[in-house]
Motif scaffolding. Structure first.
Motif, PDB file in Angstrom:
ATOM      1  N   GLU A  66      40.320  51.792  42.281  1.00 52.90           N
ATOM      2  CA  GLU A  66      39.898  52.199  40.941  1.00 52.90           C
ATOM      3  C   GLU A  66      38.935  51.171  40.355  1.00 52.90           C
ATOM      4  O   GLU A  66      37.918  51.525  39.737  1.00 52.90           O
ATOM      5  N   ALA A  67      39.267  49.898  40.528  1.00 52.68           N
ATOM      6  CA  ALA A  67      38.388  48.850  40.012  1.00 52.68           C
ATOM      7  C   ALA A  67      36.995  48.964  40.625  1.00 52.68           C
ATOM      8  O   ALA A  67      35.972  48.855  39.924  1.00 52.68           O
ATOM      9  N   GLU A  68      36.923  49.159  41.943  1.00 51.27           N
ATOM     10  CA  GLU A  68      35.632  49.325  42.625  1.00 51.27           C
ATOM     11  C   GLU A  68      34.860  50.504  42.037  1.00 51.27           C
ATOM     12  O   GLU A  68      33.676  50.387  41.691  1.00 51.27           O
ATOM     13  N   TYR A  69      35.529  51.621  41.926  1.00 50.99           N
ATOM     14  CA  TYR A  69      34.877  52.854  41.477  1.00 50.99           C
ATOM     15  C   TYR A  69      34.358  52.725  40.049  1.00 50.99           C
ATOM     16  O   TYR A  69      33.195  53.043  39.764  1.00 50.99           O
ATOM     17  N   PHE A  70      35.213  52.239  39.147  1.00 51.94           N
ATOM     18  CA  PHE A  70      34.789  52.177  37.746  1.00 51.94           C
ATOM     19  C   PHE A  70      33.764  51.067  37.515  1.00 51.94           C
ATOM     20  O   PHE A  70      32.906  51.191  36.637  1.00 51.94           O
ATOM     21  N   LEU A  71      33.799  50.013  38.315  1.00 51.82           N
ATOM     22  CA  LEU A  71      32.740  49.011  38.251  1.00 51.82           C
ATOM     23  C   LEU A  71      31.402  49.643  38.642  1.00 51.82           C
ATOM     24  O   LEU A  71      30.376  49.419  37.985  1.00 51.82           O
ATOM     25  N   ALA A  90      41.124  38.042  47.780  1.00 52.54           N
ATOM     26  CA  ALA A  90      39.732  38.092  48.241  1.00 52.54           C
ATOM     27  C   ALA A  90      39.005  39.302  47.653  1.00 52.54           C
ATOM     28  O   ALA A  90      37.808  39.221  47.332  1.00 52.54           O
ATOM     29  N   HIS A  91      39.720  40.398  47.508  1.00 51.13           N
ATOM     30  CA  HIS A  91      39.116  41.608  46.925  1.00 51.13           C
ATOM     31  C   HIS A  91      38.769  41.371  45.455  1.00 51.13           C
ATOM     32  O   HIS A  91      37.692  41.762  44.984  1.00 51.13           O
ATOM     33  N   ILE A  92      39.671  40.717  44.731  1.00 46.56           N
ATOM     34  CA  ILE A  92      39.384  40.360  43.342  1.00 46.56           C
ATOM     35  C   ILE A  92      38.129  39.487  43.270  1.00 46.56           C
ATOM     36  O   ILE A  92      37.252  39.690  42.412  1.00 46.56           O
ATOM     37  N   ALA A  93      38.021  38.517  44.183  1.00 44.73           N
ATOM     38  CA  ALA A  93      36.849  37.629  44.203  1.00 44.73           C
ATOM     39  C   ALA A  93      35.567  38.421  44.429  1.00 44.73           C
ATOM     40  O   ALA A  93      34.539  38.172  43.785  1.00 44.73           O
ATOM     41  N   ARG A  94      35.614  39.399  45.335  1.00 43.17           N
ATOM     42  CA  ARG A  94      34.418  40.203  45.609  1.00 43.17           C
ATOM     43  C   ARG A  94      34.019  41.024  44.381  1.00 43.17           C
ATOM     44  O   ARG A  94      32.836  41.168  44.068  1.00 43.17           O
ATOM     45  N   MET A  96      34.554  40.209  41.288  1.00 48.27           N
ATOM     46  CA  MET A  96      33.983  39.286  40.316  1.00 48.27           C
ATOM     47  C   MET A  96      32.567  38.884  40.698  1.00 48.27           C
ATOM     48  O   MET A  96      31.687  38.743  39.841  1.00 48.27           O
ATOM     49  N   GLU A  97      32.333  38.713  41.977  1.00 49.52           N
ATOM     50  CA  GLU A  97      30.990  38.369  42.443  1.00 49.52           C
ATOM     51  C   GLU A  97      29.987  39.477  42.126  1.00 49.52           C
ATOM     52  O   GLU A  97      28.797  39.219  41.945  1.00 49.52           O
ATOM     53  N   ARG A  98      30.479  40.709  42.022  1.00 50.67           N
ATOM     54  CA  ARG A  98      29.620  41.856  41.720  1.00 50.67           C
ATOM     55  C   ARG A  98      29.509  42.111  40.217  1.00 50.67           C
ATOM     56  O   ARG A  98      28.901  43.100  39.800  1.00 50.67           O
ATOM     57  N   GLY A  99      30.112  41.243  39.414  1.00 52.38           N
ATOM     58  CA  GLY A  99      29.929  41.355  37.972  1.00 52.38           C
ATOM     59  C   GLY A  99      31.128  41.837  37.186  1.00 52.38           C
ATOM     60  O   GLY A  99      31.039  41.979  35.960  1.00 52.38           O
ATOM     61  N   ALA A 100      32.259  42.085  37.846  1.00 55.43           N
ATOM     62  CA  ALA A 100      33.452  42.524  37.123  1.00 55.43           C
ATOM     63  C   ALA A 100      34.102  41.354  36.395  1.00 55.43           C
ATOM     64  O   ALA A 100      34.199  40.253  36.945  1.00 55.43           O
ATOM     65  N   GLU A 121      39.651  26.826  44.722  1.00 58.67           N
ATOM     66  CA  GLU A 121      38.869  26.697  45.957  1.00 58.67           C
ATOM     67  C   GLU A 121      37.588  27.526  45.888  1.00 58.67           C
ATOM     68  O   GLU A 121      36.523  27.097  46.348  1.00 58.67           O
ATOM     69  N   ARG A 122      37.693  28.742  45.301  1.00 57.07           N
ATOM     70  CA  ARG A 122      36.540  29.646  45.227  1.00 57.07           C
ATOM     71  C   ARG A 122      35.699  29.450  43.965  1.00 57.07           C
ATOM     72  O   ARG A 122      34.718  30.161  43.771  1.00 57.07           O
ATOM     73  N   ASN A 123      36.112  28.526  43.099  1.00 60.30           N
ATOM     74  CA  ASN A 123      35.388  28.276  41.848  1.00 60.30           C
ATOM     75  C   ASN A 123      35.309  29.536  40.980  1.00 60.30           C
ATOM     76  O   ASN A 123      34.262  29.869  40.420  1.00 60.30           O
ATOM     77  N   LEU A 124      36.443  30.232  40.876  1.00 57.95           N
ATOM     78  CA  LEU A 124      36.534  31.462  40.090  1.00 57.95           C
ATOM     79  C   LEU A 124      37.216  31.190  38.758  1.00 57.95           C
ATOM     80  O   LEU A 124      38.238  30.499  38.709  1.00 57.95           O
ATOM     81  N   ASN A 125      36.680  31.763  37.707  1.00 58.59           N
ATOM     82  CA  ASN A 125      37.304  31.686  36.393  1.00 58.59           C
ATOM     83  C   ASN A 125      38.014  33.015  36.137  1.00 58.59           C
ATOM     84  O   ASN A 125      37.383  34.003  35.759  1.00 58.59           O
ATOM     85  N   LEU A 126      39.325  33.035  36.362  1.00 54.85           N
ATOM     86  CA  LEU A 126      40.076  34.294  36.363  1.00 54.85           C
ATOM     87  C   LEU A 126      41.202  34.279  35.328  1.00 54.85           C
ATOM     88  O   LEU A 126      42.146  33.493  35.443  1.00 54.85           O
ATOM     89  N   PRO A 127      41.142  35.157  34.311  1.00 54.47           N
ATOM     90  CA  PRO A 127      42.243  35.253  33.353  1.00 54.47           C
ATOM     91  C   PRO A 127      43.474  35.899  34.003  1.00 54.47           C
ATOM     92  O   PRO A 127      43.350  36.861  34.773  1.00 54.47           O
ATOM     93  N   VAL A 128      44.638  35.372  33.666  1.00 59.04           N
ATOM     94  CA  VAL A 128      45.905  35.872  34.197  1.00 59.04           C
ATOM     95  C   VAL A 128      46.834  36.213  33.034  1.00 59.04           C
ATOM     96  O   VAL A 128      46.962  35.438  32.084  1.00 59.04           O
ATOM     97  N   LEU A 129      47.477  37.360  33.096  1.00 61.64           N
ATOM     98  CA  LEU A 129      48.507  37.730  32.134  1.00 61.64           C
ATOM     99  C   LEU A 129      49.864  37.691  32.815  1.00 61.64           C
ATOM    100  O   LEU A 129      50.001  38.164  33.960  1.00 61.64           O
ATOM    101  N   LEU A 130      50.852  37.127  32.148  1.00 57.87           N
ATOM    102  CA  LEU A 130      52.212  37.182  32.662  1.00 57.87           C
ATOM    103  C   LEU A 130      52.830  38.511  32.263  1.00 57.87           C
ATOM    104  O   LEU A 130      52.785  38.902  31.083  1.00 57.87           O
TER     105      LEU A 130
END
Length: 378
Positions: A66-71, A90-94, A96-100, A121-130
């Protein structure tokens, strides 16, 4: 094309009803001054999603497909609202690299530590919700549990620089689907709100920014009396509604925008059965109304125009055969002529829609004005 020209079974979407449902929830949430983050797992269609919210606005997804499609279709602010697993990092990283602008959810320290290391390690800025468990419905951390701060400690208190950071909390009052009346939904909506706000306050007291407090289910979104402390609301099935929502008094049967068109293909007169070409492959095996005051079997029967036929339900479902019967007395089942077109209202719109590849769109008439593709899978 007209309905009677379709090959059955077919998934019918009444656009006028859908638009009224969307307008109703948006107007209800407007006074609360919260972000609306609709859950697009229900529709899995860019055409439907454009009726809910413009591309670029926040959405919620339940799969990375769904994330891929709606992006691809212009939605970039995406909450993946299922507990993240390491095999999806890794999928989340990809994405984000595409602008998500992805946000992910978790409820355990092991995943938190692994995600923090991966993002650094990947230098990603990723928000996390508990994920917070406010009703014992499924996964999540109890608002007052010691586990809350233990899981939070997997992340740095500062959000500066790269890495996974603790953006706040989310909860889903799934137990609202088991409520027996609207007063119970009102109470559960407050339990949902207060639990999520309490968890966020505990995180802030421990030094985390935790700016996001995300709540939501279709019933609680419609009946919450206050959303103090909440920053965003999620809901999904509101766009179509279904018989479960009708059984909860969240909507009326005439609000249900989704139905399955089928054809009478035979009878078993001695049993009081009318046989159609829509079985569980067309309707799904969802029996969500079985626990409610009125059991609707596998779906409630309407005529070709979408008008409910009193006490007629799909009582049994084989893979490609649906058995229609009068709910109280099989002798009262009308032996509808072979070739008669019927429409069946679903128990659960999400699972019924998932059985089909497209929506045949009408607007309160017999004319099909569009066909909107949808997708499924992971």
């Amino acid at each position: 094309m007209q309905l009677n020209e379709l090959e059955t079974p077919a998934l019918i979407l009444d656009r006028a009803r859908m638009e009224n449902n969307i307008k109703r929830l948006r107007e209800r949430l407007r006074p609360f001054n919260v972000v609306f983050r609709p859950h697009v797992k229900t529709c899995k269609s860019a055409d439907v999603a454009r009726c809910i919210a413009e591309p670029g606005t926040p959405v919620t997804v339940s799969t990375l497909k769904e994330a891929e499609y709606f992006l691809q279709h212009g939605w970039t602010d995406i909450l993946y609202a299922v507990g993240i697993a390491a095999n999806k990092f890794a999928h989340i990283a990809r994405l984000m690299e595409r602008g998500a602008r992805m946000t992910v959810v978790l409820d355990n320290r092991e995943t938190g530590l692994a995600l923090a290391a991966f993002c650094k390690e990947r230098n990603l800025n990723l928000p996390v919700l508990l994920e917070i468990d406010t009703d014992g419905h499924r996964s999540g951390i109890r608002p007052q549990s010691d586990d809350l701060l233990d899981v939070a400690s997997a992340f740095d208190r500062s959000r500066s620089g790269s890495g996974a950071w603790l953006a706040g909390v989310m909860t889903h009052a799934g137990d609202s689907y088991n409520c027996e009346d609207t007063d119970s939904i009102v109470a559960l909506a407050e339990q949902e709100r207060s639990g999520a706000v309490t968890a966020a306050q505990r995180l802030r007291q421990a030094g985390f920014d935790a700016p996001v407090v995300s709540v939501g289910s279709t019933p609680t979104a419609h009946f919450a009396r206050t959303l103090d402390g909440v920053t965003e609301v999620r809901a999904g099935v509101f766009v179509f509604f279904d018989l479960v929502m009708t059984g909860l008094d969240v909507c009326k049967q005439t609000d249900i925008a989704l139905s399955v068109l089928c054809t009478v293909i035979g009878h078993q007169k001695e049993k009081g059965w009318v046989i159609t070409d829509a079985g569980w492959m067309a309707m799904s095996r969802d029996r969500g109304t079985a626990k409610q005051r009125v059991d609707q079997g596998y779906g409630l029967i309407c005529d070709q125009n979408g008008v409910v036929m009193d006490d007629m339900i799909m009582q049994q479902a084989n893979q490609e055969h649906g058995i229609i019967i009068h709910r109280h007395d099989s002798k009262k089942t009308p032996m509808l002529p072979v070739g008669t077109l019927l429409r069946i209202l679903p128990n659960h719109a999400c699972s019924t829609a998932a059985q089909h590849g497209s929506y045949k769109v009408v607007a309160g008439s017999q004319e099909i004005e569009a066909e909107w593709p949808r997708f499924s899978g992971w």
